[in-house]
Design an enzyme around this catalytic site. Sequence first.
Site, PDB file in Angstrom:
ATOM      1  N   GLY A 281       0.808  -1.216   0.000  1.00  0.00           N
ATOM      2  CA  GLY A 281       0.000   0.000   0.000  1.00  0.00           C
ATOM      3  C   GLY A 281       0.837   1.261   0.000  1.00  0.00           C
ATOM      4  CE  LYS A 282       5.945   0.124   3.065  1.00  0.00           C
ATOM      5  NZ  LYS A 282       7.213  -0.586   3.355  1.00  0.00           N
ATOM      6  CB  VAL A 283       3.353   2.375  -5.130  1.00  0.00           C
ATOM      7  CG1 VAL A 283       2.966   2.822  -6.528  1.00  0.00           C
ATOM      8  CG2 VAL A 283       4.731   2.916  -4.760  1.00  0.00           C
TER       9      VAL A 283
END
Length: 313
Positions: A281-283
């Site tokens: 969920g970082k990109v």
Amino acid sequence: MPRRVEDIRIDDAPSLDTLIRRLDSAGGFSAKEVAEGVDVLTGILRDRDMTVFLSFPADIVATGTRGVLATLVREGYVDAVITTCGTLDHDLARAFRPYYHGAWNLDDAALHRRHLYRLGNLVIPEANYGAIIERKMQMILKGLWKQGTRSLSTRALSSAIGEAIPPTAHSSILRAAFERKVPVIVPGITDGAVGSQVWLFWQDHKALSLDLLSDEQTLSDLVFEAKRSGAIVLGGGISKHHTIWWNQFRDGLDAALYLTTAVEWDGSLSGARTREAISWGKVKATARHTTVEGDVTVLFPWMVGAALERLRT
């Protein structure tokens, strides 16, 4: 129909952007990756509603690539810099003393006897690094102490260093950040000469503290106030992770460009591709993103030059 592979024409002395577009048409290997990277980079720099994070390690600041990084900050394309302590070291030292060309295969024992440091294929005289950093940092810290400063975030420390660097130092990242009021965050502040100088000053000024949580609040505010967020991530390490870690709290980056020489099969963060960050969920899965494999000092000046050419036409 699939695109045809086109041969690259260079006999007409193409501009940077024209050459990059021809690399895209060539369809081959790293050439196409670089061209795609320029597309992503241009989109990030063009979007004025995007909060842009620039992340990089210190070693490239010892090279001429420092000027490219300073240009992005000075021209207002960057909203936050996340880096390592060595960036403060090299940027401060080079504002007052030169570094020199060297070679990979120099005799390191002989260099040590002559008080010369080797950083890759660069050579740094000891007096142009440790001594100048010590002198300037003790002066800066004494000034802050006299002003009543007892707690320092790395953002405030970086700004104070930038203010102390002459305005004529146009290639200084910290000076550009000071003038543009761009926060420079250093999560690993004690891992370098500047951090060591803060520790040394603390020996006689125990009321002084480093407030790293204030830096985290700065990043939190940037992330949660962003309409969209994008990241230009050069290399890896703590600065890369801090950049993408904070952006997971807004469900990920809207755009991301990674540029690295690290491999992914050893499980290192430095080698992790943008697609792996999607799983955390970082990109965002919908983000425009790409990873370019190659040396930052070679590729990034070309890529930024091509992107700025597109933006200025």
